[in-house]
Design a protein around this motif. Structure first.
Motif, PDB file in Angstrom:
ATOM      1  N   HIS A   1       4.609  -4.568  -2.209  1.00  0.00           N
ATOM      2  CA  HIS A   1       4.868  -4.389  -3.797  1.00  0.00           C
ATOM      3  C   HIS A   1       4.184  -5.562  -4.285  1.00  0.00           C
ATOM      4  O   HIS A   1       3.682  -5.231  -5.464  1.00  0.00           O
ATOM      5  N   LYS A   2       4.362  -6.603  -3.783  1.00  0.00           N
ATOM      6  CA  LYS A   2       3.701  -7.866  -4.346  1.00  0.00           C
ATOM      7  C   LYS A   2       2.298  -7.762  -4.560  1.00  0.00           C
ATOM      8  O   LYS A   2       1.692  -8.407  -5.307  1.00  0.00           O
ATOM      9  N   LYS A   3       1.616  -7.317  -3.384  1.00  0.00           N
ATOM     10  CA  LYS A   3       0.463  -7.164  -3.352  1.00  0.00           C
ATOM     11  C   LYS A   3       0.018  -6.154  -4.437  1.00  0.00           C
ATOM     12  O   LYS A   3      -1.232  -6.296  -5.146  1.00  0.00           O
ATOM     13  N   GLN A   4       0.639  -4.905  -4.727  1.00  0.00           N
ATOM     14  CA  GLN A   4       0.333  -3.947  -5.687  1.00  0.00           C
ATOM     15  C   GLN A   4       0.249  -4.385  -7.038  1.00  0.00           C
ATOM     16  O   GLN A   4      -0.440  -4.263  -8.017  1.00  0.00           O
ATOM     17  N   LYS A   5       1.204  -5.408  -7.458  1.00  0.00           N
ATOM     18  CA  LYS A   5       1.229  -6.165  -8.852  1.00  0.00           C
ATOM     19  C   LYS A   5       0.414  -7.163  -8.896  1.00  0.00           C
ATOM     20  O   LYS A   5       0.498  -7.805  -9.964  1.00  0.00           O
ATOM     21  N   LYS A   6      -0.270  -7.668  -7.941  1.00  0.00           N
ATOM     22  CA  LYS A   6      -1.336  -8.790  -8.015  1.00  0.00           C
ATOM     23  C   LYS A   6      -2.222  -8.503  -9.164  1.00  0.00           C
ATOM     24  O   LYS A   6      -2.942  -7.475  -9.198  1.00  0.00           O
ATOM     25  N   ALA A   7      -2.749  -9.454  -9.981  1.00  0.00           N
ATOM     26  CA  ALA A   7      -3.617  -9.429 -10.933  1.00  0.00           C
ATOM     27  C   ALA A   7      -5.088  -9.283 -10.484  1.00  0.00           C
ATOM     28  O   ALA A   7      -5.463  -9.882  -9.258  1.00  0.00           O
ATOM     29  N   MET A   8      -5.881  -8.551 -11.085  1.00  0.00           N
ATOM     30  CA  MET A   8      -7.447  -8.473 -10.654  1.00  0.00           C
ATOM     31  C   MET A   8      -8.262  -8.935 -11.525  1.00  0.00           C
ATOM     32  O   MET A   8      -7.924  -8.898 -12.834  1.00  0.00           O
ATOM     33  N   VAL A   9      -9.313  -9.737 -11.171  1.00  0.00           N
ATOM     34  CA  VAL A   9     -10.349 -10.197 -11.936  1.00  0.00           C
ATOM     35  C   VAL A   9     -11.383  -9.120 -12.440  1.00  0.00           C
ATOM     36  O   VAL A   9     -11.746  -8.212 -11.469  1.00  0.00           O
TER      37      VAL A   9
END
Length: 942
Positions: free
Chosen positions: A853-861
C-alpha cells in the motif's frame, strides 16, 4: 705422461726497415702490442701478463707410448712404403741425397756431389742435371708455386735457377759467401726474385731485371749464419741461431720475431732446421699462413693471419717441448691439424715417427732403413693429401694415413678378430670388395670359434657377420643343430630381414619337439606361423601326441589349428582343456565364432559364468536372446527340481538379470519369466523389479508369489517378507486392493512403518481400519510401535486420540502410560504449532499489505513533456491525471473511457462463453475498477 701447460710471452716481434731502406736488427728482442702501437722491452711486457701464445712442455716415458708390446693391437695411424730412389748412382752409393724439395708435380733431389735430379711424384726419374755445383754439396732447393722454376745453392757461393720447360732459361747468382739456403718468390716467373741466406749471416733479395741486369737488396745482416730462408706468398722468413724472423715483403714494414728457447746442448745449434708449410683456406677477410718447424728439441707451430680490412697481421704460436732422448728431424700437420707428425733419429740409426695430440702420443719406428747422421734425414709433405715423404741418403719412404683396410689387416695379423670385426662392421661398405670384407672375415672367425667350441662367442658375432644373408644364417644354424647346441643360438635366429627358408624353421621346431618340449611351446607361440608350413609341424605334433599321450601337446595342436584357420577343430580342443578354458572366450571373440557356440551356452556358463555372461550380453545380435532362453528354459521347465534343472534355471536367471540391467528392452517380452525366476531364486531383487513399470501379467505375478509362499519346504523368513511385499505392491498399485494389502502388512509383515506409509499414500480413510486391526491384533509389539509413531500424523478422518479411545479397558499394554503421554504431547504440540504458524502468517500478510500500500501511494516524477496515452495530448497539472509505475500517464477522464472499452470487451467474452446476461451484468457490477496500466496489460496479453 706428465702434461704441463705454462704461461707464454707474446710473440717476439722486431722492427724492420721501411721499403727502400736498409736497416739491420740490433739483435735485441722486442714486442709490438696493437693496443698502444708501441714497442716494449722484455721486462716491460712480462709484467702485463698478456699472451696470445701457448708454451707446452711434455715429458714422456718411452715405455708408456711405445706401440710395441701391449699396444700391438692398436691400429697405427700411418703406413710407410720404402722405395729405392730410381737413380743408379744413388743406389750404388756413388752419390747421396743432401737436399730435397717437393712440389705438387715432382720431387727435386740434390746430392753431395753437386747434381740435381727431378723425379715424378710417384718416384720415377724424369730429369737429371749433372754437376750443377761441381764438387760442392747441394745445400738447399727451392721450387716456385707453378712448379716451372727450380733453384739450388751450394757452398761454391752460387745459386742456379733453371726452367724445367725451357732448357736455355738458366740464371746464376754468385755470392761472396757460401750460400746455405735459398727460396724462390712463389711468383718467380713474373717477379724473378730470389731470397738467399749466407754463411756470413746476410739475408738478401736478388732480382733479374730488364736485359738480365741483376740487382740485390739486402734485407738484414745477422750475427750468425742463416740456417733456413722461406718465401711463402707475401711473407719471407729466415732462421738463425735461436731466432725466427718474418716479414711481409709487400708492406716492407716492421716484421715479427720469434725467439726460440735455448738448448741444453750447444751441439743442437748445428742440427738442420726443417720447416713445413700447411695449405690453409681463406677465412673471411683473413689470409692464413701456417707452418711447423723443428730445431733444438722443440716443435714450433705458428700461424700468421693477415686481415685485409685492418691491414694488420697477428701471429699465434704454440711451442711444444717434448722431451726425447734424440732431437727432432722435421714436423708436419696430421689429421687436418688435430695432431702433429714428427720424426726423430736414434743413436742406433733407427728412424722414429711420432703422432702427438694433447690426448695421446703414439711412438713407433719405421722399419727397414737406417740413417747415420741427422743431415741425411729429410721430411717433406703434401698437406692437401696428408702424405709424408721421408728421404735418406739413398732411400725414399712414403707415409700416408692408414685406411680401414690397413687397420683391419693389422688387427687380423695380430689375431685380434673381435676388434677387426667391429671395425669391419662400422666400415662395411668400404671393405665390401676386399679380402677383409665383413662376410669373409666373419665367416673365417666364426668357423674357427665353432671348431674351438666357443658357441657363445659365435652367438655374439653371428648377427653382425651374417646380417641379412640367409645362407650364412642357415649354414651356422645347421652346425649348431649338428653339435646339439641349438639352444645357444635360438634367441638370435631372425624371423624377417632375412627370413630363412621354411624348411629351416621346420627343422628347428622339429628338433625342439624331440629334445625340449618347453622351448618348442615357447617358439611356437613367439614365432610368426607364416614362416613355416603349419601342416607339417601339426603333423609332427600329432604323431608325438599319439606316441606319448602328453596332454600338454593338445594345447599346441589347438594353437596350430588356430594358426591354420581351422577354428572349429581348435574350438573343440579348447572346450576340453582345463588350462585353456579362460582363453576360450577370447578365442571366440577374436575369430567371431559365435555361431559355433550358440548351442553350447550352458557349457560356457559352467566354464566361467562371468566371462560367459559378458560374452552373451555383449553379442546379442550374434547370439540372440531367444536362443539362449530356449536352451536354458524351454528344454527343462520349472516342474522338476533336480539339481541339473536348478542349475539351468539359475544360469537363466543370471543371464536375464545381467541382460535386464544392461538393456531392459531386450527382456521386456520375458518379464513374466524373469519375475518367476526372481520369486523362486532371488527374492531380494523381486521387490525392486515389481515396483517399476514392467510388462508382466499382475494376476500371474501374484499367483507366482503365492505359489512360492506355499512351497515346501517353506521359504526362509527373508524370502517370505520379500514375497509378501511384492504381493502388497502388486495388489495396491495395480489392482487397488488397499484394504487387502493392509491386512497382509499387519497380519503377515507386522511392519508399522510400511502400514503407515501405505495408508498415507494410498487411502487416508484406512487409518481407522489400521487402528481397528492394531487394537484387535494380539500382537502387542505392533500396537506399541503404532502408538509410538502415530502421534505425528493428523488428518480430517482421524486424530491420534482416536487410537486411545479405541483401546478396550481390559487390554493390558506394557508402557501404555508413556505411549499415551507421548500421543497427547504430540497432539498438543501439533495444535500449538498450527496456532503459532497461523499467527506468523497473519502478521506477515499484514506487513506485506502495508508495504504494498505504501508503494502504491508513492509519488511519481512526471516530465513536463509527458503525453496522455489515451488522447495523445500533453499532461497538464491543472487537470486530474493518473500515472502508473511503468511511467505511462493518462488523464483521468481518458483512463475512465479506456476502462469502459475494456469492460465492454469483457462482457462480449462472457457472452461467447454462454454466460447469462444477468451473470454478465453481475460481473460488470461486482468487478471493481482495475488500477492497472491498460497499455501494459494489453501488450502482456498479446
Amino acid at each position: 705422461r706428465i702434461y704441463k701447460k705454462k704461461k707464454m710471452k707474446k710473440m717476439d716481434e722486431g722492427p724492420y726497415s721501411e721499403e727502400g731502406e736498409e736497416e739491420e736488427y740490433t739483435g735485441e728482442s722486442s714486442y709490438y702490442t696493437e693496443s698502444d702501437g708501441e714497442y716494449k722491452s722484455d721486462e716491460e711486457y712480462e709484467t702485463e701478463g698478456e699472451t696470445d701464445s701457448d708454451n707446452r712442455e711434455y715429458i714422456s716415458d718411452d715405455d708408456d707410448f711405445d706401440s710395441e708390446g701391449e699396444g700391438d693391437d692398436i691400429p697405427p695411424p700411418l703406413k710407410f712404403i720404402l722405395k729405392d730412389i730410381p737413380i743408379k748412382t744413388i743406389q750404388n752409393q756413388t752419390e747421396a741425397v743432401s737436399a730435397v724439395e717437393l712440389s705438387e708435380k715432382f720431387i727435386a733431389i740434390g746430392t753431395y756431389q753437386g747434381s740435381l735430379y727431378i723425379l715424378a711424384i710417384e718416384g720415377q726419374k724424369a730429369y737429371e742435371f749433372k754437376n750443377v755445383h761441381p764438387g760442392n754439396m747441394v745445400n738447399d732447393i727451392s721450387i716456385d708455386a707453378e712448379g716451372e722454376y727450380i733453384a739450388s745453392c751450394a757452398n761454391d757461393g752460387r745459386v742456379v735457377v733453371r726452367s724445367l720447360l725451357k732448357s736455355s732459361d738458366v740464371t746464376e747468382f754468385s755470392m761472396d759467401s757460401p750460400v746455405v739456403t735459398c727460396a724462390l718468390d712463389p711468383q718467380y716467373k713474373s717477379t724473378h726474385r730470389l731470397l738467399v741466406g749466407l754463411q756470413n749471416g746476410e739475408v738478401a733479395v736478388h732480382k733479374v731485371g730488364v736485359f738480365k741486369i741483376k740487382t740485390k737488396k739486402k734485407v738484414i745482416q745477422e750475427s750468425h749464419p742463416i740456417k733456413k730462408v722461406c718465401w711463402r706468398n707475401n711473407h719471407i722468413m729466415w732462421i738463425f741461431r735461436g731466432y725466427i724472423r718474418i716479414r711481409n715483403w709487400n708492406q716492407q714494414r716492421n716484421g715479427l720475431q720469434i725467439k726460440l728457447p735455448e738448448p741444453e746442448n750447444e751441439d743442437y745449434y748445428q742440427l738442420p732446421v726443417n720447416v713445413t708449410w700447411v695449405d690453409k683456406p681463406k677465412e673471411g677477410n683473413h689470409t692464413i699462413e701456417e707452418f711447423y718447424g723443428t730445431n733444438l728439441g722443440t716443435i714450433l707451430h705458428c700461424d700468421i693471419r693477415y686481415n685485409a680490412e685492418t691491414k694488420k697481421e697477428t701471429v699465434h704460436r704454440t711451442l711444444y717441448k717434448i722431451t726425447e732422448t734424440t732431437p727432432f728431424c722435421g714436423a708436419a700437420a696430421f689429421n687436418k691439424g688435430e695432431s702433429i707428425f714428427y720424426l726423430t733419429l736414434a743413436k742406433n740409426g733407427k728412424i722414429g715417427f711420432r703422432v702427438y695430440s694433447p690426448e695421446s702420443h703414439l711412438k713407433s719406428d719405421i722399419p727397414g732403413v737406417m740413417v747415420q747422421q741427422y743431415q741425411d734425414l729429410h721430411l717433406r709433405t703434401l698437406s692437401f693429401e696428408e702424405k709424408y715423404y721421408i728421404f735418406t741418403s739413398n732411400k725414399m719412404i712414403v707415409g700416408s694415413k692408414t685406411t680401414v683396410f690397413d687397420n683391419v689387416k693389422h688387427l687380423v695379423e695380430r689375431k685380434n678378430f673381435p676388434a677387426a670385426l667391429e671395425l669391419a662392421q662400422v666400415h662395411k661398405q668400404e671393405l665390401e670388395e676386399t679380402e677383409y670384407s665383413l662376410t669373409k672375415l666373419g665367416e673365417a672367425y666364426l668357423t674357427n670359434l665353432m671348431s674351438q667350441g666357443k658357441y657363445d662367442w659365435v652367438r655374439t658375432y653371428l648377427p653382425s657377420v651374417a646380417d641379412k644373408d640367409k645362407d650364412i644364417w642357415q649354414k651356422y644354424i645347421l652346425e649348431f643343430i649338428d653339435k646339439h647346441q641349438l639352444e645357444t643360438i635360438l634367441p638370435q635366429i631372425p624371423q624377417e630381414d632375412p627370413q630363412l627358408n621354411a624348411t629351416m624353421y621346420e627343422s628347428i621346431l622339429n628338433y625342439l619337439l624331440q629334445t625340449n618340449i618347453n622351448l618348442f611351446k615357447t617358439y611356437i607361440k613367439e614365432w610368426n606361423p607364416k614362416i613355416y608350413d603349419i601342416k607339417n609341424i601339426l603333423h609332427c605334433v600329432q604323431v608325438k601326441y599319439e606316441n606319448t599321450q602328453d596332454g600338454s601337446l593338445r594345447e599346441l595342436i589347438a594353437l596350430l589349428h588356430e594358426y591354420d584357420e581351422n577354428y572349429a577343430s581348435a574350438l573343440d580342443l579348447y572346450f576340453n582343456m582345463t588350462g585353456e578354458k579362460l582363453y576360450l572366450f577370447d578365442f571366440i571373440e577374436k575369430y567371431n565364432l559365435f555361431a559355433h557356440v550358440s548351442n553350447r551356452v550352458s557349457e560356457l556358463l559352467d566354464i566361467d559364468k562371468d566371462r560367459c555372461l559378458d560374452l552373451l550380453t555383449n553379442h546379442t545380435e550374434e547370439i540372440p536372446v531367444e536362443d539362449v532362453i530356449k536352451q536354458l528354459h524351454d528344454k527343462l521347465g520349472f516342474s522338476s527340481q533336480s539339481t541339473s534343472q536348478s542349475r539351468k534355471q539359475i544360469q537363466l536367471l543370471d543371464y536375464m538379470d545381467r541382460l535386464h540391467r544392461k538393456n531392459e528392452a531386450l527382456v521386456e517380452e520375458y518379464h513374466d519369466l524373469l519375475l518367476e525366476l526372481y520369486a523362486q531364486y532371488r527374492t531380494s531383487e523381486l521387490v525392486d523389479f515389481v515396483t517399476k513399470p514392467r510388462k508382466y501379467i499382475v494376476e500371474k505375478a501374484i499367483a507366482t508369489c503365492r505359489k512360492q509362499l506355499e512351497r515346501r519346504p517353506e521359504p526362509s523368513k527373508e524370502n517370505a517378507i520379500n514375497l509378501y511385499k511384492a504381493i502388497v505392491f502388486l495388489q495396491a498399485d495395480h489392482l487397488g486392493l488397499y484394504e487387502e494389502s493392509l491386512n497382509i502388512i499387519v497380519d503377515k509383515l507386522s511392519d508399522v512403518t510400511l502400514a503407515i506409509k501405505h495408508v498415507n499414500e494410498k487411502d487416508s480413510h484406512l487409518w481407522k481400519e489400521l487402528i481397528k486391526k492394531a487394537v484387535l491384533s494380539k500382537n502387542d509389539t505392533f500396537l506399541q510401535d503404532l502408538m509410538k509413531d502415530i502421534g505425528q500424523y493428523f488428518s480430517n478422518e482421524f486424530t491420534p486420540l482416536d487410537l486411545i479411545s479405541e483401546l478396550p479397558d481390559d487390554r493390558e499394554i506394557h508402557g501404555l502410560r508413556d505411549y499415551m503421554s507421548g500421543i497427547i504431547r504430540a497432539h498438543s504440540l501439533q495444535f500449538s504449532m498450527n496456532d503459532k504458524s497461523q499467527a506468523i502468517l497473519m502478521e506477515d500478510t499484514q506487513l506485506q499489505s502495508k508495504t504494498f500500500h505504501k508503494k502504491q501511494k508513492k509519488a511519481m516524477v512526471l516530465s513536463t513533456n509527458a503525453i496522455c496515452v489515451g488522447c495523445k495530448h500533453l499532461i497538464k497539472t491543472s487537470k486530474p491525471s493518473i500515472v502508473f509505475f511503468c511511467n505511462h500517464a493518462f488523464h483521468k477522464d481518458c483512463f475512465e473511457k479506456t476502462q469502459e472499452v475494456i469492460q465492454e470487451s469483457g462482457r462480449r467474452k462472457y457472452a461467447k462463453n454462454k454466460k447469462s446476461k444477468q451473470q454478465s451484468k453481475h460481473v460488470d457490477e461486482a468487478s471493481p475498477l482495475p488500477m492497472r496500466c491498460p497499455l501494459c496489460e494489453t501488450l502482456s496479453k498479446k
